[in-house]
Write an enzyme that holds these catalytic residues in place. Sequence first.
Site, PDB file in Angstrom:
ATOM      1  N   MET A  84       9.753  24.984   0.121  1.00 48.96           N
ATOM      2  CA  MET A  84       9.111  24.078  -0.760  1.00 48.96           C
ATOM      3  C   MET A  84      10.038  22.918  -1.636  1.00 48.96           C
ATOM      4  SD  MET A  84       6.235  24.445  -3.732  1.00 48.96           S
ATOM      5  CE  MET A  84       5.389  25.648  -2.865  1.00 48.96           C
ATOM      6  N   TYR A 143      13.880  31.619   4.412  1.00 50.04           N
ATOM      7  CA  TYR A 143      12.731  32.448   4.547  1.00 50.04           C
ATOM      8  C   TYR A 143      12.517  32.878   6.091  1.00 50.04           C
ATOM      9  CZ  TYR A 143      10.800  31.103  -0.018  1.00 50.04           C
ATOM     10  OH  TYR A 143      10.688  30.982  -1.293  1.00 50.04           O
ATOM     11  N   LYS A 190       0.813  -1.220  -0.101  1.00 47.13           N
ATOM     12  CA  LYS A 190       0.115   0.037   0.033  1.00 47.13           C
ATOM     13  C   LYS A 190       0.875   1.360  -0.080  1.00 47.13           C
ATOM     14  CE  LYS A 190      -0.218  -0.257   5.068  1.00 47.13           C
ATOM     15  NZ  LYS A 190      -1.297  -0.847   6.221  1.00 47.13           N
ATOM     16  N   ARG A 211     -10.709   0.230  14.778  1.00 47.09           N
ATOM     17  CA  ARG A 211     -10.610   1.094  13.757  1.00 47.09           C
ATOM     18  C   ARG A 211     -11.387   0.347  12.684  1.00 47.09           C
ATOM     19  NH1 ARG A 211      -4.496   1.326  10.993  1.00 47.09           N
ATOM     20  NH2 ARG A 211      -5.272  -0.738  10.099  1.00 47.09           N
TER      21      ARG A 211
HETATM   22  C1  LIG Z   1      -0.200  -1.857   6.850  1.00 48.69           C
HETATM   23  C2  LIG Z   1      -0.826  -2.976   7.415  1.00 48.69           C
HETATM   24  C3  LIG Z   1       0.091  -4.005   7.592  1.00 48.69           C
HETATM   25  C4  LIG Z   1       1.554  -4.001   7.430  1.00 48.69           C
HETATM   26  O1  LIG Z   1       1.922  -3.538   8.931  1.00 48.69           O
HETATM   27  P1  LIG Z   1       3.634  -3.474   9.088  1.00 48.69           P
HETATM   28  O2  LIG Z   1       3.717  -3.065  10.441  1.00 48.69           O
HETATM   29  O3  LIG Z   1       4.214  -2.458   7.992  1.00 48.69           O
HETATM   30  O4  LIG Z   1       4.223  -4.916   8.746  1.00 48.69           O
HETATM   31  C5  LIG Z   1      -0.553  -5.377   7.988  1.00 48.69           C
HETATM   32  N1  LIG Z   1      -2.033  -5.553   8.104  1.00 48.69           N
HETATM   33  C6  LIG Z   1      -2.882  -4.373   7.949  1.00 48.69           C
HETATM   34  C7  LIG Z   1      -4.222  -4.739   8.009  1.00 48.69           C
HETATM   35  C8  LIG Z   1      -2.306  -3.117   7.593  1.00 48.69           C
HETATM   36  O5  LIG Z   1      -3.139  -2.102   7.487  1.00 48.69           O
END
Ligand SMILES: *Cc1c(COP(=O)(O)O)cnc(C)c1O
Length: 369
Positions: A313, A264, A38, A136
């Site tokens: 920036m 700045y 992700k 969550r």
């Molecule tokens: C991001 C995520 C992971 C990965 O976690 P790490 O600590 O980066 O290994 C695993 N499971 C879920 C549901 C996540 O959102």
Amino acid sequence: MNMVEETVLEIDLQALEHNYHYLRSKINKDTLFLGVVKAFAYGSDSVAIAKKLEALGANYLAVAYTYEGVVLRDAGIKLPILVLHPQRVQYTTLIERCLEPSLYSPTMLTSFLQTAKALKQSNYPVHLKLNTGLNRIGFSENEVDFIADQLKGAQQIKVTSILSHLAASEDLSEKAFTLSQIATFERISKTLTSKLDYQPLKHILNTSGIINYPEAQYNMVRSGIGLYGYGNEASEDAKLIPVATLKTIVSQIHHIGPNESVGYNRGFISNSPMVTATLPIGHADGIGRVYGNHKGHVWINEQLAPIIGNVCMDMLMIDITEIDCKEGDEVIVFGKNHSADKMASYSNSISYELLTGISQRIRRVYLDN
Ligand SMILES: *Cc1c(COP(=O)(O)O)cnc(C)c1O
């Protein structure tokens, strides 16, 4: 040393391979491995990382949002892809692109089932996310009967896996809480599978879970940060190799007198003669203003140089009075030699935030055999 001529994010696919094998060595041979890609594979490049993980034999990939999965499908990735946090409006796209939703609420389950019916699916793979204490997303324990009811006779979908997520797997002072999450997962998933006539996969461990609670690996583990070279503790960091190294270059050097200002709003005032270097990287690249005014440091010619004044920036300035360097020299913002964890700590943040915040305008370059 690969010298750079501009700001680049160097992505070391050999380091990824090393980390993958290291993490695999922590789990049983028949436990499946899901690589979390992700957020552009934690700020690196989701396509390059996914291709490498596919070649290495990873069993699954995961993204957070549907569109991240579409990008991987467009690039020809064939592995099953779990979408951790889909929305209803994306269901048709999910199905068209063979992306597997994590369904986390009664609303999501009912509506996905409707879409699967409308699109005449059969046994479409879905995953059920259970809330075991992170609070969550996820079904709560008292929704198990509802789930079972919905699934009864619903040929359109098939539960490929049941998952949950740990709140504090890296924090051993929260061990009792983590064990209670694992016990809750065990209990809910048992009740749920007793109501199904097949056995879905189960998984709950992220990277720190793999390291600290391997006994809870079930059928699959999900690793993100570990693949990218960070283990959330020094002894694990030592066994992993950072995949992403953010490198930049000294654009210009200034010799300034006492009582001169830099940047700045005259954020820095010198109190003696000094030497400054200007680097072509700024808050638009993911190095926020929070790193300015001596909080953040960068690595140049084997030494740490503090960031002075306000981060602009597209530029920032560092103090190199005590450092032997010249225009064109390479600077490491984070990565090998100066970890993202260390850099992030200057701003009270964590490697995850720094890595994923690196802007897409920075060119990615790749190291591999
Ligand atoms: C991001 C995520 C992971 C990965 O976690 P790490 O600590 O980066 O290994 C695993 N499971 C879920 C549901 C996540 O959102």
